[in-house]
Design an enzyme around this catalytic site. Sequence first.
Site, short mmCIF file in Angstrom:
data_model
loop_
_atom_site.label_atom_id
_atom_site.label_comp_id
_atom_site.label_asym_id
_atom_site.label_seq_id
_atom_site.Cartn_x
_atom_site.Cartn_y
_atom_site.Cartn_z
N GLU A 285 41.96 49.03 44.44
CA GLU A 285 41.26 49.75 43.27
C GLU A 285 41.80 51.90 43.37
OE1 GLU A 285 37.59 48.70 42.84
OE2 GLU A 285 38.34 46.45 41.99
N GLU A 396 41.62 40.06 41.33
CA GLU A 396 40.11 40.02 41.90
C GLU A 396 39.56 39.88 40.58
OE1 GLU A 396 38.95 43.03 44.53
OE2 GLU A 396 37.01 43.23 43.64
#
Length: 552
Positions: A285, A396
């Site tokens: 991220e 994810e």
Amino acid sequence: MATLASDLPGTAMAVLPLALLVLAAAAGSAAPGAAGAAGAAGAAGAAGERALPCAARDYGRGSVVCVCNTTYCDELPRPRPSGPETARLFASSKAGLRFHETVHSFSRQPPNNHAGPTFEISSNLRYQPIIGWGATVTDSAGINIKALSEETRAQLFRSYFSEAGIEYNILRVPIGGTDCSLRKYTLHDTPGNATLDDFSLADEDREYKMPVLRWARDAVPADRPLKLLGSAWTAPPWMKTNQDYTGFGFLRTDQYQTWANYHVKFLDAYAEAGFRFWGLTTGNEPMNGVVGPLIRFNSMGWTPFQMRTWVGENLGPTLRGPDGKASAHADVLILTLDDQRINLPWWTDIVMANQNASKYIDGIALHWYTNYFTPVLGLDLVHRNLPAGKFILGTEASSGFNNWDFEKVILGSWKRAEDYVIDILDDLNHWVTGWMEWSLVLDMEGGPSWSKNYVDTSIIVDAEKDEFLKQPTFYAIGHFSKFLSPGSRRILVEPERQDGVRNVAFIRPDGATVLILFNSDDYNKTVNVFDVFRGYLAVSIEPRSFNTILYW
């Protein structure tokens, strides 16, 4: 208050589902409140292999969880090929079915009853292949798994990885700490040592991550070898512009090569311990380090311009070099982004526009957290823009992640299972090659987590009772992962949705066809399926249910 089978001690808990089967057979129907237990014991595998039903416990939150302990755990042996006129339907429902099996027959004649949705399958048109399914081996997962007895732990790995489970084949391995750790750390916290002389695996690698990897590797079947995917949440603070594990900060440009070397040292250290990696992401991220104060856990920011420079000039050449032999890990794939769909296609387009970076990048890794307001168009645009041979993989997902989700773990939430299925269907129908959950297991609070970033997951461990609870999301994922083996290819189904039923279909390497149906309505549906090579099939699907149809 929770009720049903799992409130009994271990041995009795193992007996009750089998007793329910006997009672149900005698009465001709499932025992009240135990639809999942009574209905799922079909002959799923080869001769002698029987499905074991869910030991259901109801917390009053929409559906049931299935309880596993030292003596009992539900399972579904891998289905074996059946006759050419036969199709098998596996159903899980809000009412309590879990992989409930029924057998149906094809007909050469169209059904008399044309009510309900009708779907046409054609395996002539084939799309992306499946790479796999899995979750992340966080420190929290290792802590919770090691808190179980050896017998219960074996049940857990059988549930996730074996032929009798949902057959995961990918594990994402954090490079250093994450929010699902007990502390903030990297693998070289000694400041200012650009030669990385003090690089060392953490105690958490040896105590938590590696044991989980060994147990998983022992559990997977030979035809689904385990793939390992490494991801770093942050560089050591001394390499970063903000000198911290989290917050608004980026990798310093003078540390680009050091950070590439750090990844190779990680791969070296795990290889010495017997673990070879299939892939690396370019970092978890990257937008978290850009939004800074809004993120309360380990993070490091990257702009797409910085990322393409680092991959093209540092990570790629260090791993592979111009001759593909720069390191012992030249075969390790590189996946970029590892962030939300909202970044598509602009972020990946910028990265892939750089030829130096593009030649080293093998795929795009995606998270699901903005998918509820981000259209799937981004997936189609990325697929269109990617060079041939590159793929998209979901890496994810979790539930209970929003600040307004005051209950992080909801035992028995069917809504969260439906959210997963909707997302997986969207992904698979738009070029994604697999899907992974966040932490492999968590505790009853959704942790532990140093940053208190608690979330839900598909297996919740109750260490005090030496048991684990399979959430509805476990079966939601399993309706895909169990039946869509690596190498399966998506095939055409028309229409993609009709009358509240959504679908996706694949043909597997063994020649089996898999059709997955989601009924989002509160009433039964009769679904008509026409396979141009096999004929007509009519099946009844339960309200609020996930359904996998399998035939050879």
